[in-house]
Design a protein around this motif. Structure first.
Motif, short mmCIF file in Angstrom:
data_model
loop_
_atom_site.label_atom_id
_atom_site.label_comp_id
_atom_site.label_asym_id
_atom_site.label_seq_id
_atom_site.Cartn_x
_atom_site.Cartn_y
_atom_site.Cartn_z
N GLY A 1 0.82 -1.20 0.00
CA GLY A 1 0.00 0.00 0.00
C GLY A 1 0.86 1.25 0.00
O GLY A 1 2.07 1.19 -0.21
N PRO A 2 0.26 2.42 0.26
CA PRO A 2 0.93 3.70 0.04
C PRO A 2 1.83 4.18 1.18
O PRO A 2 1.66 5.27 1.71
CB PRO A 2 -0.24 4.65 -0.17
N THR A 3 2.79 3.35 1.59
CA THR A 3 3.80 3.81 2.55
C THR A 3 5.18 3.66 1.91
O THR A 3 5.44 2.70 1.20
CB THR A 3 3.76 3.01 3.87
N LEU A 4 6.04 4.63 2.17
CA LEU A 4 7.40 4.63 1.64
C LEU A 4 8.33 5.00 2.78
O LEU A 4 8.23 6.09 3.35
CB LEU A 4 7.53 5.63 0.49
N SER A 5 9.21 4.08 3.15
CA SER A 5 10.11 4.29 4.28
C SER A 5 11.51 4.68 3.81
O SER A 5 11.93 4.28 2.72
CB SER A 5 10.18 3.03 5.14
N ILE A 6 12.21 5.43 4.64
CA ILE A 6 13.58 5.84 4.34
C ILE A 6 14.48 5.43 5.50
O ILE A 6 14.17 5.72 6.66
CB ILE A 6 13.68 7.36 4.12
N ILE A 7 15.57 4.74 5.18
CA ILE A 7 16.58 4.42 6.19
C ILE A 7 17.92 4.98 5.73
O ILE A 7 18.15 5.15 4.52
CB ILE A 7 16.71 2.91 6.46
N GLU A 8 18.77 5.27 6.67
CA GLU A 8 20.12 5.75 6.38
C GLU A 8 21.13 4.78 7.01
O GLU A 8 21.11 4.57 8.23
CB GLU A 8 20.33 7.16 6.93
N LEU A 9 21.98 4.20 6.17
CA LEU A 9 22.99 3.27 6.65
C LEU A 9 24.30 4.01 6.95
O LEU A 9 24.65 4.96 6.25
CB LEU A 9 23.23 2.17 5.62
N GLN A 10 25.00 3.54 7.96
CA GLN A 10 26.28 4.15 8.32
C GLN A 10 27.28 4.03 7.18
O GLN A 10 27.46 2.96 6.61
CB GLN A 10 26.85 3.47 9.57
N SER A 11 27.92 5.14 6.84
CA SER A 11 28.94 5.14 5.79
C SER A 11 29.93 6.23 6.13
O SER A 11 29.59 7.40 6.18
CB SER A 11 28.32 5.41 4.42
N GLU A 12 31.16 5.86 6.37
CA GLU A 12 32.16 6.82 6.82
C GLU A 12 32.59 7.76 5.70
O GLU A 12 32.90 8.92 5.92
CB GLU A 12 33.38 6.08 7.38
N ASP A 13 32.66 7.26 4.48
CA ASP A 13 33.09 8.11 3.39
C ASP A 13 32.49 7.61 2.08
O ASP A 13 31.88 6.55 2.03
CB ASP A 13 34.62 8.17 3.29
N GLU A 14 32.69 8.39 1.04
CA GLU A 14 32.18 8.02 -0.28
C GLU A 14 33.25 7.22 -1.01
O GLU A 14 34.23 7.78 -1.49
CB GLU A 14 31.79 9.26 -1.08
#
Length: 317
Positions: free
Chosen positions: A215-228
């Motif tokens: 259904g109409p839910t969209l979740s956002i998570i942010e994963l740990q990342s020290e650098d690009e």
């Protein structure tokens, strides 16, 4: 669809190779599944429904082992479909493209399908994450909303959002116009964006990742990342998503990577594609195209390494 199928498959019906019956009730379905002539069942639906089918077959065939009953069922089930954003430098046009692909997939059938984008995966230290959020919100407002047609979808997603609010997660409902003047949409049809936080940090909410929203839910998570660097996808994203204790299902996903990080066939990206345990991995496109590839020699189904069967057993195509 009974009438169209009867017309399309008429040659097979006349030869006795195919017949169909409409879904009358749960009790009738149980009787059909329990008939001694039933040797195999294929189902498209939810994980819970697939398990219910196995239970009915087991009761109808008490002498069969559980392994035997499981072998009688193939299925195409759902997934908390991740949309993975690489942590490189995207142009504004690339960011708009990513946002449009995710929103188009999310709003198709109001999110009521097995390949609907559900979890946007960002790098916590990605310098463009806030700009991307802006583009995503703009697209959610711009692209029209379709009503939730699937039984129980509204109630299920309302319950999920309420639980996330109680948990303390930021939940934002994005208002958008209807697909047409003649089509009415309610507040429950509009997409709700849930900010889940970062795994391992205080306030992280994993609940929207552990179920198929449908259904109409969209979740956002942010994963740990020290650098690009080139190893973010391989060392962080793949390890997190391949652990089914973190996210539900393995049916399909999309990986969006910028031109600034090189060509699609670069060694680091190919390593990611070969180790990401999803049945379909789309690059810079909607995972929907994995489903359509089943009509042109491809296959569609959960990843073979995913032994829990959350996205089904076997494949189609």
């Amino acid at each position: 669809l009974a009438a169209p199928y009867a017309m399309i498959l008429d040659p097979l019906i006349k030869r006795g190779y195919f017949s169909q019956c409409e879904d009358v009730s749960v009790e009738v379905t149980k009787m059909l599944l329990s008939h001694p002539s039933v040797k195999h069942v294929h189902i498209t639906g939810s994980f819970g429904t697939a398990k219910a089918v196995e239970d009915i077959l087991q009761k109808a065939n008490p002498a069969f082992s559980s392994a035997k009953v499981q072998s009688m069922v193939t299925s195409e089930l759902g997934c908390a479909t991740p949309q993975i954003i690489d942590n490189g430098d995207f142009t504004e046009l690339e960011l708009v493209h990513v946002a449009r692909m995710i929103v188009a997939g999310k709003k198709a059938n109001c999110g009521s399908n097995c390949l609907s984008p559900q979890v946007v995966v960002l790098a916590k230290h990605w310098k463009q994450k806030d700009l991307f959020r802006e583009k995503l919100m703009e697209e959610l407002k711009r692209q029209p909303t379709t009503p939730c047609y699937y039984p129980g979808s509204v109630e299920k997603n309302r319950s999920l959002v309420d639980a996330c609010k109680q948990f303390g997660s930021k939940c934002t409902k994005i208002e958008a116009p209807s697909v047409s003047e003649d089509t009415k949409v309610s507040e429950d049809d509009q997409v709700v964006v849930i900010e889940c936080g970062t795994p391992g940090e205080e306030g992280f909410n994993a609940q929207p990742l552990l179920v198929e929203a449908f259904g109409p839910t969209l979740s956002i998570i942010e994963l740990q990342s020290e650098d690009e660097n080139e190893m973010y996808l391989a060392n962080v994203v793949v390890q997190y998503l391949n652990d089914k204790g973190n996210i539900f299902g393995s049916l399909s996903c999309s990986v969006y990577t910028p031109k600034s990080k090189g060509s699609y066939d670069r060694e680091a990206l190919q390593k990611v594609l070969s180790t990401l345990n999803y049945g379909t991995v789309a690059i810079n496109q909607m995972n929907l195209f994995g489903y359509t590839s089943a009509l042109r020699g491809g296959i569609w189904g959960g990843h073979s390494f995913e032994t829990l069967g959350q996205s089904g057993n076997g494949n189609i195509g």
